[in-house]
Design an enzyme around this catalytic site. Structure first.
Site, mmCIF file in Angstrom:
data_model
loop_
_atom_site.group_PDB
_atom_site.id
_atom_site.type_symbol
_atom_site.label_atom_id
_atom_site.label_comp_id
_atom_site.label_asym_id
_atom_site.label_seq_id
_atom_site.Cartn_x
_atom_site.Cartn_y
_atom_site.Cartn_z
ATOM 1 N N HIS A 157 0.815 -1.222 0.000
ATOM 2 C CA HIS A 157 0.000 0.000 0.000
ATOM 3 C C HIS A 157 0.848 1.271 0.000
ATOM 4 O O HIS A 157 0.336 2.356 -0.237
ATOM 5 C CB HIS A 157 -0.952 0.000 1.204
ATOM 6 C CG HIS A 157 -2.035 -1.024 1.071
ATOM 7 N ND1 HIS A 157 -3.296 -0.723 0.599
ATOM 8 C CD2 HIS A 157 -2.035 -2.358 1.303
ATOM 9 C CE1 HIS A 157 -4.025 -1.830 0.566
ATOM 10 N NE2 HIS A 157 -3.280 -2.836 0.988
ATOM 11 N N ASP A 365 3.478 9.226 -1.316
ATOM 12 C CA ASP A 365 2.271 8.526 -0.871
ATOM 13 C C ASP A 365 1.985 7.396 -1.852
ATOM 14 O O ASP A 365 2.030 7.623 -3.068
ATOM 15 C CB ASP A 365 1.089 9.525 -0.872
ATOM 16 C CG ASP A 365 0.089 9.249 0.244
ATOM 17 O OD1 ASP A 365 0.023 8.106 0.701
ATOM 18 O OD2 ASP A 365 -0.623 10.187 0.639
HETATM 19 C C1 GDG Z 1 -2.269 3.940 3.042
HETATM 20 C C2 GDG Z 1 -1.239 4.560 2.073
HETATM 21 C C3 GDG Z 1 -2.925 4.408 0.224
HETATM 22 C C4 GDG Z 1 -8.922 10.441 7.381
HETATM 23 N N1 GDG Z 1 -9.474 11.204 8.347
HETATM 24 C C5 GDG Z 1 -10.679 10.701 8.585
HETATM 25 C C6 GDG Z 1 -10.881 9.592 7.746
HETATM 26 N N2 GDG Z 1 -9.776 9.467 7.020
HETATM 27 C C7 GDG Z 1 -9.648 8.454 5.947
HETATM 28 C C8 GDG Z 1 -9.697 9.132 4.597
HETATM 29 C C9 GDG Z 1 -9.085 8.060 3.707
HETATM 30 C C10 GDG Z 1 -8.115 7.368 4.661
HETATM 31 O O1 GDG Z 1 -8.422 7.786 5.995
HETATM 32 C C11 GDG Z 1 -6.685 7.766 4.393
HETATM 33 O O2 GDG Z 1 -6.274 7.113 3.241
HETATM 34 P P1 GDG Z 1 -5.014 7.596 2.426
HETATM 35 O O3 GDG Z 1 -4.968 6.796 1.175
HETATM 36 O O4 GDG Z 1 -5.119 9.048 2.147
HETATM 37 O O5 GDG Z 1 -3.733 7.395 3.355
HETATM 38 P P2 GDG Z 1 -3.136 6.259 4.396
HETATM 39 O O6 GDG Z 1 -3.926 6.177 5.633
HETATM 40 O O7 GDG Z 1 -1.713 6.672 4.584
HETATM 41 O O8 GDG Z 1 -3.220 4.873 3.593
HETATM 42 C C12 GDG Z 1 -1.933 5.330 0.970
HETATM 43 C C13 GDG Z 1 -3.818 3.676 1.212
HETATM 44 O O9 GDG Z 1 -3.072 3.023 2.243
HETATM 45 C C14 GDG Z 1 -4.665 2.602 0.500
HETATM 46 O O10 GDG Z 1 -3.862 1.717 -0.194
HETATM 47 O O11 GDG Z 1 -3.702 5.206 -0.644
HETATM 48 O O12 GDG Z 1 -0.975 5.839 0.050
HETATM 49 O O13 GDG Z 1 -0.324 5.420 2.792
HETATM 50 O O14 GDG Z 1 -10.035 7.132 3.297
HETATM 51 O O15 GDG Z 1 -11.010 9.460 4.302
HETATM 52 N N3 GDG Z 1 -12.016 8.851 7.719
HETATM 53 C C15 GDG Z 1 -13.007 9.223 8.581
HETATM 54 N N4 GDG Z 1 -12.878 10.278 9.431
HETATM 55 C C16 GDG Z 1 -11.750 11.038 9.461
HETATM 56 O O16 GDG Z 1 -11.668 12.025 10.224
HETATM 57 N N5 GDG Z 1 -14.148 8.513 8.591
#
Ligand code: GDG
Length: 469
Positions: A157, A365
Protein backbone atom coordinates in the site's frame (compact mmCIF):
# COMPACT_ATOMS: atom_id res chain seq x y z
CA UNK A 1 -12.00 -20.62 -6.80
CA UNK A 2 -11.56 -21.83 -3.21
CA UNK A 3 -11.70 -19.54 -0.22
CA UNK A 4 -10.00 -16.15 -0.07
CA UNK A 5 -7.81 -15.61 2.99
CA UNK A 6 -6.90 -12.00 3.66
CA UNK A 7 -4.00 -11.25 5.97
CA UNK A 8 -3.11 -7.80 7.24
CA UNK A 9 -1.51 -6.36 10.35
CA UNK A 10 -4.80 -5.04 11.69
CA UNK A 11 -8.25 -6.38 10.89
CA UNK A 12 -10.99 -3.83 10.51
CA UNK A 13 -14.07 -5.62 9.30
CA UNK A 14 -17.22 -3.48 9.27
CA UNK A 15 -20.23 -4.41 11.45
CA UNK A 16 -22.47 -4.27 8.35
CA UNK A 17 -22.65 -2.68 4.91
CA UNK A 18 -23.60 0.72 6.35
CA UNK A 19 -20.89 0.83 9.03
CA UNK A 20 -19.09 4.12 8.40
CA UNK A 21 -16.52 3.71 11.16
CA UNK A 22 -14.16 1.77 8.89
CA UNK A 23 -12.53 2.83 5.63
CA UNK A 24 -13.35 1.85 2.05
CA UNK A 25 -10.53 -0.66 1.93
CA UNK A 26 -11.97 -2.63 4.84
CA UNK A 27 -15.42 -2.50 3.23
CA UNK A 28 -14.10 -3.84 -0.07
CA UNK A 29 -12.10 -6.65 1.48
CA UNK A 30 -15.05 -7.60 3.66
CA UNK A 31 -17.27 -7.77 0.55
CA UNK A 32 -14.72 -10.04 -1.14
CA UNK A 33 -14.54 -12.28 1.91
CA UNK A 34 -18.32 -12.62 1.94
CA UNK A 35 -18.25 -13.54 -1.76
CA UNK A 36 -15.39 -16.04 -1.49
CA UNK A 37 -16.32 -17.36 1.90
CA UNK A 38 -12.90 -17.00 3.47
CA UNK A 39 -11.58 -15.31 6.60
CA UNK A 40 -9.49 -12.33 7.60
CA UNK A 41 -6.46 -12.94 9.76
CA UNK A 42 -4.27 -10.47 11.67
CA UNK A 43 -3.31 -8.85 14.95
CA UNK A 44 -6.19 -8.12 17.34
CA UNK A 45 -4.52 -4.89 18.50
CA UNK A 46 -4.27 -6.39 21.99
CA UNK A 47 -1.18 -7.15 23.99
CA UNK A 48 -0.67 -10.34 25.97
CA UNK A 49 2.03 -11.29 28.44
CA UNK A 50 2.83 -14.57 26.74
CA UNK A 51 1.21 -15.84 23.54
CA UNK A 52 -0.39 -19.21 24.29
CA UNK A 53 -1.63 -20.02 20.79
CA UNK A 54 -5.11 -18.77 21.66
CA UNK A 55 -6.89 -17.19 18.70
CA UNK A 56 -10.00 -15.00 18.76
CA UNK A 57 -12.59 -16.02 16.19
CA UNK A 58 -15.64 -13.87 15.55
CA UNK A 59 -18.23 -13.15 12.89
CA UNK A 60 -18.58 -9.52 11.93
CA UNK A 61 -21.04 -8.42 9.26
CA UNK A 62 -20.92 -11.84 7.60
CA UNK A 63 -17.11 -12.03 7.66
CA UNK A 64 -15.08 -14.44 9.77
CA UNK A 65 -12.27 -12.73 11.61
CA UNK A 66 -9.41 -14.59 13.23
CA UNK A 67 -7.00 -12.57 15.29
CA UNK A 68 -4.18 -13.11 17.73
CA UNK A 69 -2.77 -10.80 20.40
CA UNK A 70 0.93 -9.89 20.39
CA UNK A 71 3.41 -9.84 23.21
CA UNK A 72 4.58 -6.39 24.38
CA UNK A 73 8.06 -6.97 22.98
CA UNK A 74 6.56 -7.79 19.56
CA UNK A 75 4.44 -4.65 19.56
CA UNK A 76 7.53 -2.68 20.40
CA UNK A 77 9.95 -4.28 17.96
CA UNK A 78 7.73 -5.46 15.11
CA UNK A 79 4.97 -2.85 14.98
CA UNK A 80 6.29 0.36 16.53
CA UNK A 81 9.85 -0.63 15.64
CA UNK A 82 10.50 -2.26 12.28
CA UNK A 83 7.18 -1.45 10.63
CA UNK A 84 6.73 2.15 11.76
CA UNK A 85 10.25 3.33 12.55
CA UNK A 86 12.19 1.46 9.88
CA UNK A 87 10.15 0.47 6.83
CA UNK A 88 7.55 3.26 6.83
CA UNK A 89 10.08 6.15 6.80
CA UNK A 90 12.41 4.30 4.42
CA UNK A 91 9.59 3.53 1.96
CA UNK A 92 8.62 7.22 2.12
CA UNK A 93 12.17 8.38 1.32
CA UNK A 94 12.92 9.57 4.85
CA UNK A 95 16.18 7.81 5.62
CA UNK A 96 16.89 10.65 8.07
CA UNK A 97 14.04 9.26 10.23
CA UNK A 98 14.75 5.57 9.62
CA UNK A 99 15.86 3.55 12.65
CA UNK A 100 18.16 0.63 11.86
CA UNK A 101 17.96 -1.43 15.07
CA UNK A 102 18.85 -5.10 15.02
CA UNK A 103 16.24 -5.84 17.70
CA UNK A 104 13.52 -4.35 15.45
CA UNK A 105 14.42 -6.60 12.56
CA UNK A 106 14.52 -9.64 14.87
CA UNK A 107 11.08 -8.74 16.24
CA UNK A 108 9.77 -8.31 12.69
CA UNK A 109 11.00 -11.73 11.57
CA UNK A 110 9.79 -13.36 14.80
CA UNK A 111 6.29 -11.93 14.46
CA UNK A 112 6.00 -12.81 10.78
CA UNK A 113 7.09 -16.35 11.63
CA UNK A 114 4.45 -16.51 14.35
CA UNK A 115 1.77 -15.30 11.94
CA UNK A 116 2.83 -18.09 9.57
CA UNK A 117 2.75 -20.76 12.27
CA UNK A 118 -0.76 -19.78 13.35
CA UNK A 119 -2.08 -19.40 9.82
CA UNK A 120 -0.63 -22.54 8.20
CA UNK A 121 -2.79 -25.16 9.94
CA UNK A 122 -5.94 -23.22 8.97
CA UNK A 123 -5.22 -23.29 5.22
CA UNK A 124 -6.96 -25.67 2.83
CA UNK A 125 -5.40 -26.75 -0.48
CA UNK A 126 -7.56 -24.51 -2.72
CA UNK A 127 -7.33 -21.37 -0.60
CA UNK A 128 -5.90 -18.24 -2.18
CA UNK A 129 -3.98 -16.09 0.29
CA UNK A 130 -3.74 -12.30 -0.07
CA UNK A 131 -1.22 -10.62 2.23
CA UNK A 132 -1.21 -6.84 2.71
CA UNK A 133 1.44 -4.27 3.25
CA UNK A 134 4.90 -3.61 4.58
CA UNK A 135 4.27 -5.18 8.00
CA UNK A 136 4.15 -8.65 6.48
CA UNK A 137 6.66 -8.74 3.61
CA UNK A 138 8.40 -12.02 4.63
CA UNK A 139 5.20 -13.84 5.66
CA UNK A 140 4.92 -15.92 2.48
CA UNK A 141 8.52 -17.12 2.81
CA UNK A 142 7.71 -18.50 6.29
CA UNK A 143 4.53 -20.12 4.98
CA UNK A 144 6.50 -21.77 2.17
CA UNK A 145 8.99 -23.13 4.68
CA UNK A 146 6.07 -24.74 6.46
CA UNK A 147 5.16 -26.43 3.19
CA UNK A 148 2.33 -24.16 2.02
CA UNK A 149 1.85 -24.50 -1.76
CA UNK A 150 -1.20 -22.29 -2.15
CA UNK A 151 -1.24 -19.23 -4.34
CA UNK A 152 -0.04 -16.32 -2.25
CA UNK A 153 -0.24 -12.69 -3.38
CA UNK A 154 1.14 -9.54 -1.82
CA UNK A 155 -0.04 -5.97 -2.18
CA UNK A 156 2.07 -3.02 -1.04
CA UNK A 157 0.00 0.00 0.00
CA UNK A 158 3.03 2.30 0.30
CA UNK A 159 5.50 3.40 -2.37
CA UNK A 160 8.48 1.16 -3.12
CA UNK A 161 11.67 3.14 -2.45
CA UNK A 162 14.40 3.98 -4.94
CA UNK A 163 17.20 1.42 -4.99
CA UNK A 164 19.77 3.98 -3.82
CA UNK A 165 17.77 4.38 -0.60
CA UNK A 166 16.71 0.77 -0.14
CA UNK A 167 20.35 -0.33 0.03
CA UNK A 168 20.70 1.63 3.29
CA UNK A 169 18.54 -1.06 4.91
CA UNK A 170 20.68 -3.78 6.48
CA UNK A 171 19.63 -7.13 4.97
CA UNK A 172 17.75 -5.49 2.11
CA UNK A 173 18.78 -8.43 -0.08
CA UNK A 174 17.23 -10.91 2.33
CA UNK A 175 13.96 -8.96 2.42
CA UNK A 176 13.69 -8.83 -1.36
CA UNK A 177 14.69 -12.48 -1.76
CA UNK A 178 11.89 -13.44 0.64
CA UNK A 179 9.45 -11.73 -1.73
CA UNK A 180 10.25 -14.42 -4.29
CA UNK A 181 7.87 -16.60 -2.26
CA UNK A 182 4.88 -14.67 -3.65
CA UNK A 183 3.09 -15.66 -6.83
CA UNK A 184 2.10 -12.07 -7.51
CA UNK A 185 3.38 -8.77 -6.09
CA UNK A 186 1.09 -5.78 -6.57
CA UNK A 187 1.86 -2.05 -6.51
CA UNK A 188 -0.32 1.03 -6.92
CA UNK A 189 1.64 2.53 -9.81
CA UNK A 190 4.05 1.84 -12.64
CA UNK A 191 6.54 4.01 -10.80
CA UNK A 192 6.63 1.85 -7.65
CA UNK A 193 6.68 -1.34 -9.70
CA UNK A 194 9.47 0.08 -11.86
CA UNK A 195 11.58 0.86 -8.79
CA UNK A 196 11.09 -2.68 -7.51
CA UNK A 197 12.16 -4.19 -10.84
CA UNK A 198 15.06 -1.75 -11.03
CA UNK A 199 16.34 -3.12 -7.71
CA UNK A 200 16.03 -6.69 -8.95
CA UNK A 201 17.85 -5.94 -12.19
CA UNK A 202 20.55 -3.56 -11.00
CA UNK A 203 21.17 -4.78 -7.47
CA UNK A 204 20.33 -8.47 -7.73
CA UNK A 205 21.59 -8.91 -11.33
CA UNK A 206 18.13 -10.00 -12.37
CA UNK A 207 16.87 -10.64 -15.91
CA UNK A 208 13.62 -9.25 -17.23
CA UNK A 209 11.54 -12.12 -18.67
CA UNK A 210 8.65 -9.92 -19.81
CA UNK A 211 7.14 -6.58 -18.83
CA UNK A 212 5.76 -8.03 -15.58
CA UNK A 213 8.31 -10.65 -14.65
CA UNK A 214 11.93 -10.63 -13.51
CA UNK A 215 14.13 -13.59 -12.62
CA UNK A 216 16.68 -12.87 -9.89
CA UNK A 217 18.52 -14.77 -7.14
CA UNK A 218 16.96 -18.04 -8.30
CA UNK A 219 13.43 -16.69 -7.92
CA UNK A 220 10.76 -15.53 -10.35
CA UNK A 221 9.10 -12.25 -9.39
CA UNK A 222 5.76 -11.63 -11.06
CA UNK A 223 4.57 -8.07 -10.55
CA UNK A 224 1.46 -6.11 -11.38
CA UNK A 225 0.05 -2.60 -11.15
CA UNK A 226 -3.30 -2.34 -9.37
CA UNK A 227 -4.23 1.25 -8.57
CA UNK A 228 -6.48 1.23 -5.54
CA UNK A 229 -9.67 3.28 -5.58
CA UNK A 230 -12.63 4.11 -3.40
CA UNK A 231 -16.17 2.84 -3.15
CA UNK A 232 -17.38 5.47 -5.62
CA UNK A 233 -21.10 4.73 -5.48
CA UNK A 234 -21.01 4.51 -1.70
CA UNK A 235 -19.16 7.79 -1.45
CA UNK A 236 -21.42 9.64 -3.90
CA UNK A 237 -24.43 8.28 -2.04
CA UNK A 238 -22.86 9.33 1.26
CA UNK A 239 -22.39 12.86 -0.06
CA UNK A 240 -26.21 13.04 -0.53
CA UNK A 241 -26.99 11.62 2.90
CA UNK A 242 -28.80 13.65 5.51
CA UNK A 243 -25.67 13.94 7.62
CA UNK A 244 -23.59 15.13 4.65
CA UNK A 245 -26.18 17.75 3.69
CA UNK A 246 -26.39 18.96 7.28
CA UNK A 247 -22.60 19.17 7.43
CA UNK A 248 -22.47 21.03 4.12
CA UNK A 249 -24.98 23.59 5.38
CA UNK A 250 -23.14 23.94 8.68
CA UNK A 251 -19.84 24.58 6.87
CA UNK A 252 -21.42 27.08 4.48
CA UNK A 253 -22.94 28.93 7.40
CA UNK A 254 -19.75 29.00 9.43
CA UNK A 255 -17.75 29.99 6.33
CA UNK A 256 -19.94 33.09 6.04
CA UNK A 257 -19.44 33.47 2.29
CA UNK A 258 -15.71 32.77 2.43
CA UNK A 259 -14.11 30.13 0.22
CA UNK A 260 -13.10 27.03 2.11
CA UNK A 261 -10.13 24.81 1.34
CA UNK A 262 -9.76 21.40 2.92
CA UNK A 263 -6.99 19.00 3.86
CA UNK A 264 -7.70 15.56 5.39
CA UNK A 265 -4.74 13.44 6.47
CA UNK A 266 -3.58 11.21 9.28
CA UNK A 267 -0.99 13.16 11.21
CA UNK A 268 2.04 11.83 9.36
CA UNK A 269 5.25 13.48 8.14
CA UNK A 270 4.76 11.87 4.71
CA UNK A 271 1.57 13.85 4.08
CA UNK A 272 3.29 17.24 3.56
CA UNK A 273 1.00 19.12 5.95
CA UNK A 274 3.76 21.50 7.03
CA UNK A 275 4.54 22.27 3.38
CA UNK A 276 0.82 22.86 2.80
CA UNK A 277 0.56 25.38 5.63
CA UNK A 278 3.72 27.12 4.40
CA UNK A 279 2.28 27.30 0.88
CA UNK A 280 -0.91 28.80 2.27
CA UNK A 281 1.13 31.31 4.31
CA UNK A 282 2.94 32.29 1.11
CA UNK A 283 -0.39 32.68 -0.69
CA UNK A 284 -1.71 35.00 2.03
CA UNK A 285 1.50 37.02 1.83
CA UNK A 286 1.32 37.26 -1.99
CA UNK A 287 -2.43 37.93 -2.28
CA UNK A 288 -3.60 40.48 0.23
CA UNK A 289 -6.90 40.74 -1.67
CA UNK A 290 -7.73 37.14 -0.69
CA UNK A 291 -7.16 37.58 3.05
CA UNK A 292 -10.40 37.23 4.99
CA UNK A 293 -12.02 35.67 1.91
CA UNK A 294 -10.61 32.18 2.33
CA UNK A 295 -9.78 29.68 5.09
CA UNK A 296 -8.23 26.24 5.32
CA UNK A 297 -9.89 23.46 7.31
CA UNK A 298 -7.20 20.91 8.14
CA UNK A 299 -8.62 17.65 9.57
CA UNK A 300 -5.72 15.71 11.04
CA UNK A 301 -6.49 12.68 13.26
CA UNK A 302 -3.52 11.66 15.38
CA UNK A 303 -1.73 8.49 14.41
CA UNK A 304 1.20 6.42 15.76
CA UNK A 305 1.59 8.94 18.55
CA UNK A 306 3.90 6.74 20.60
CA UNK A 307 6.60 7.15 17.92
CA UNK A 308 8.96 10.14 18.48
CA UNK A 309 8.94 11.43 14.91
CA UNK A 310 5.13 11.66 15.10
CA UNK A 311 5.29 13.67 18.32
CA UNK A 312 7.82 15.99 16.64
CA UNK A 313 5.69 16.63 13.56
CA UNK A 314 2.68 17.22 15.79
CA UNK A 315 4.53 19.92 17.73
CA UNK A 316 5.84 21.55 14.57
CA UNK A 317 2.37 21.66 13.01
CA UNK A 318 0.80 23.17 16.10
CA UNK A 319 3.55 25.82 16.10
CA UNK A 320 3.14 26.57 12.41
CA UNK A 321 -0.67 26.77 12.47
CA UNK A 322 -0.44 29.04 15.52
CA UNK A 323 2.14 31.26 13.85
CA UNK A 324 0.16 31.69 10.60
CA UNK A 325 -3.02 32.39 12.54
CA UNK A 326 -1.19 34.78 14.86
CA UNK A 327 0.22 36.67 11.90
CA UNK A 328 -2.86 36.91 9.69
CA UNK A 329 -6.02 36.38 11.77
CA UNK A 330 -8.39 39.17 12.69
CA UNK A 331 -11.08 39.26 15.36
CA UNK A 332 -13.62 37.84 12.92
CA UNK A 333 -11.44 35.56 10.78
CA UNK A 334 -8.83 32.89 11.23
CA UNK A 335 -7.02 31.50 8.17
CA UNK A 336 -6.42 27.96 9.50
CA UNK A 337 -8.79 25.71 11.42
CA UNK A 338 -6.54 22.90 12.56
CA UNK A 339 -8.31 19.89 14.11
CA UNK A 340 -6.95 16.66 15.58
CA UNK A 341 -10.14 14.67 15.39
CA UNK A 342 -12.03 12.30 13.14
CA UNK A 343 -15.39 12.65 11.46
CA UNK A 344 -17.83 10.08 10.17
CA UNK A 345 -17.42 9.25 6.51
CA UNK A 346 -20.67 11.01 5.50
CA UNK A 347 -19.59 14.12 7.41
CA UNK A 348 -16.30 14.09 5.57
CA UNK A 349 -18.22 13.88 2.29
CA UNK A 350 -20.18 17.00 3.32
CA UNK A 351 -16.95 18.80 4.24
CA UNK A 352 -15.35 17.89 0.90
CA UNK A 353 -18.41 19.11 -0.98
CA UNK A 354 -18.41 22.43 0.88
CA UNK A 355 -14.76 23.06 -0.09
CA UNK A 356 -13.78 25.14 -3.08
CA UNK A 357 -10.32 23.54 -3.07
CA UNK A 358 -9.02 20.11 -1.94
CA UNK A 359 -5.35 20.13 -0.94
CA UNK A 360 -3.36 16.90 -1.15
CA UNK A 361 0.33 17.75 -0.80
CA UNK A 362 1.96 14.49 0.32
CA UNK A 363 5.73 14.33 -0.11
CA UNK A 364 5.42 10.65 -1.00
CA UNK A 365 2.27 8.53 -0.87
CA UNK A 366 1.45 5.06 -2.21
CA UNK A 367 -1.83 6.26 -3.73
CA UNK A 368 -3.78 8.74 -1.54
CA UNK A 369 -7.46 8.03 -1.29
CA UNK A 370 -8.41 11.48 -0.03
CA UNK A 371 -7.76 12.84 -3.54
CA UNK A 372 -10.32 10.40 -4.94
CA UNK A 373 -12.84 10.99 -2.17
CA UNK A 374 -12.62 14.74 -2.68
CA UNK A 375 -13.47 14.37 -6.36
CA UNK A 376 -16.29 11.89 -5.77
CA UNK A 377 -17.99 14.20 -3.25
CA UNK A 378 -18.19 17.26 -5.53
CA UNK A 379 -21.32 18.84 -6.94
CA UNK A 380 -21.07 18.16 -10.72
CA UNK A 381 -22.60 21.56 -11.53
CA UNK A 382 -20.22 23.52 -9.31
CA UNK A 383 -17.22 21.34 -8.48
CA UNK A 384 -14.19 22.32 -6.41
CA UNK A 385 -10.60 22.08 -7.63
CA UNK A 386 -8.13 19.38 -6.59
CA UNK A 387 -4.53 20.45 -5.94
CA UNK A 388 -2.47 17.27 -5.97
CA UNK A 389 1.17 16.54 -5.20
CA UNK A 390 3.14 15.03 -8.08
CA UNK A 391 4.67 12.63 -5.56
CA UNK A 392 1.50 10.69 -4.80
CA UNK A 393 0.55 7.52 -6.61
CA UNK A 394 -2.74 9.24 -7.41
CA UNK A 395 -0.91 11.78 -9.60
CA UNK A 396 -0.07 9.03 -12.09
CA UNK A 397 -3.80 8.77 -12.93
CA UNK A 398 -5.33 12.08 -11.86
CA UNK A 399 -3.56 14.28 -14.34
CA UNK A 400 -6.46 16.75 -14.65
CA UNK A 401 -5.79 17.98 -11.11
CA UNK A 402 -3.54 20.98 -10.54
CA UNK A 403 -0.33 19.01 -10.06
CA UNK A 404 2.23 20.62 -7.77
CA UNK A 405 5.61 20.11 -6.21
CA UNK A 406 4.76 20.56 -2.51
CA UNK A 407 8.40 21.27 -1.60
CA UNK A 408 8.15 24.52 -3.60
CA UNK A 409 6.20 26.93 -1.38
CA UNK A 410 5.70 29.53 -4.10
CA UNK A 411 4.48 26.96 -6.63
CA UNK A 412 1.90 25.81 -4.13
CA UNK A 413 0.85 29.40 -3.43
CA UNK A 414 0.40 29.97 -7.19
CA UNK A 415 -1.70 26.80 -7.49
CA UNK A 416 -3.96 27.93 -4.63
CA UNK A 417 -4.47 31.25 -6.40
CA UNK A 418 -5.21 29.53 -9.70
CA UNK A 419 -7.67 27.14 -8.05
CA UNK A 420 -9.56 29.89 -6.24
CA UNK A 421 -9.80 32.00 -9.40
CA UNK A 422 -10.63 29.13 -11.77
CA UNK A 423 -13.69 29.76 -13.98
CA UNK A 424 -16.64 27.38 -13.65
CA UNK A 425 -16.18 25.96 -17.15
CA UNK A 426 -12.60 24.85 -16.47
CA UNK A 427 -13.56 23.47 -13.07
CA UNK A 428 -16.28 21.32 -14.65
CA UNK A 429 -14.02 20.10 -17.42
CA UNK A 430 -11.25 19.08 -15.02
CA UNK A 431 -13.69 17.50 -12.59
CA UNK A 432 -15.35 15.39 -15.31
CA UNK A 433 -12.05 14.02 -16.40
CA UNK A 434 -11.01 13.28 -12.79
CA UNK A 435 -14.34 11.66 -12.01
CA UNK A 436 -13.91 9.35 -15.03
CA UNK A 437 -10.62 8.16 -13.57
CA UNK A 438 -12.11 7.70 -10.10
CA UNK A 439 -14.99 5.67 -11.52
CA UNK A 440 -12.78 3.49 -13.72
CA UNK A 441 -10.44 2.53 -10.91
CA UNK A 442 -12.83 1.92 -8.07
CA UNK A 443 -12.15 -0.35 -5.12
CA UNK A 444 -14.11 -3.33 -6.44
CA UNK A 445 -12.17 -3.25 -9.73
CA UNK A 446 -8.90 -3.11 -7.79
CA UNK A 447 -9.85 -6.05 -5.60
CA UNK A 448 -11.32 -8.25 -8.33
CA UNK A 449 -8.44 -7.64 -10.74
CA UNK A 450 -5.86 -8.56 -8.12
CA UNK A 451 -7.68 -11.68 -7.01
CA UNK A 452 -8.31 -12.93 -10.55
CA UNK A 453 -4.70 -12.30 -11.62
CA UNK A 454 -3.46 -14.12 -8.56
CA UNK A 455 -5.85 -16.94 -9.27
CA UNK A 456 -4.56 -17.15 -12.85
CA UNK A 457 -0.89 -17.52 -11.87
CA UNK A 458 0.70 -20.91 -12.13
CA UNK A 459 0.88 -22.84 -8.87
CA UNK A 460 4.18 -22.19 -7.10
CA UNK A 461 6.66 -24.99 -7.55
CA UNK A 462 8.08 -26.28 -4.29
CA UNK A 463 11.36 -24.47 -5.05
CA UNK A 464 11.06 -21.89 -2.33
CA UNK A 465 11.03 -24.06 0.75
CA UNK A 466 14.63 -25.05 0.21
CA UNK A 467 16.00 -21.71 -0.94
CA UNK A 468 15.18 -19.32 1.88
CA UNK A 469 17.19 -19.15 5.01
C1 GDG B 1 -2.27 3.94 3.04
C2 GDG B 1 -1.24 4.56 2.07
C3 GDG B 1 -2.92 4.41 0.22
C4 GDG B 1 -8.92 10.44 7.38
N1 GDG B 1 -9.47 11.20 8.35
C5 GDG B 1 -10.68 10.70 8.59
C6 GDG B 1 -10.88 9.59 7.75
N2 GDG B 1 -9.78 9.47 7.02
C7 GDG B 1 -9.65 8.45 5.95
C8 GDG B 1 -9.70 9.13 4.60
C9 GDG B 1 -9.09 8.06 3.71
C10 GDG B 1 -8.12 7.37 4.66
O1 GDG B 1 -8.42 7.79 6.00
C11 GDG B 1 -6.68 7.77 4.39
O2 GDG B 1 -6.27 7.11 3.24
P1 GDG B 1 -5.01 7.60 2.43
O3 GDG B 1 -4.97 6.80 1.18
O4 GDG B 1 -5.12 9.05 2.15
O5 GDG B 1 -3.73 7.40 3.36
P2 GDG B 1 -3.14 6.26 4.40
O6 GDG B 1 -3.93 6.18 5.63
O7 GDG B 1 -1.71 6.67 4.58
O8 GDG B 1 -3.22 4.87 3.59
C12 GDG B 1 -1.93 5.33 0.97
C13 GDG B 1 -3.82 3.68 1.21
O9 GDG B 1 -3.07 3.02 2.24
C14 GDG B 1 -4.67 2.60 0.50
O10 GDG B 1 -3.86 1.72 -0.19
O11 GDG B 1 -3.70 5.21 -0.64
O12 GDG B 1 -0.98 5.84 0.05
O13 GDG B 1 -0.32 5.42 2.79
O14 GDG B 1 -10.04 7.13 3.30
O15 GDG B 1 -11.01 9.46 4.30
N3 GDG B 1 -12.02 8.85 7.72
C15 GDG B 1 -13.01 9.22 8.58
N4 GDG B 1 -12.88 10.28 9.43
C16 GDG B 1 -11.75 11.04 9.46
O16 GDG B 1 -11.67 12.02 10.22
N5 GDG B 1 -14.15 8.51 8.59
Amino acid sequence: MGRLIVVSNRVQAPKDASDSSVGGLAMALAAALRAYDGFWFGWSGETTEEFDGQMNVEERGGVTIKTIPLEAQDVDEYYNGYANKTLWPLFHHRIDLTAYERSYSHGYERTNKRFAEVLEPMLEPDDVVWIHDYHLIPLASYLRKLGVRNRIGFFLHTPWPARQLLVTLPHHGQMVRAMGAYDLIGFHTEEWRGLFCDYLIEQAQGKRLDSDTVAASGEIYRTGVFPIGIDVEGFVEGSHSELAIRTLKRMNKSGDGRSMMVGVDRLDYSKGIEERLSGFEQFLTDHEEWRKRVFLLQVTPLSRDTVDSYQDIRERLEGLAGRVNGQFADMDWQPIRYLNRTYRRDQLAGIYRASRVGLVTALRDGMNLVAKEYVAAQNPDDPGVLILSRFTGAAEQMTAALLVNPYAREELADAIYRALEMPLEERIERWQSLMDVVRHTDIAIWRDTFVSELQATAVTPPRFAASVH
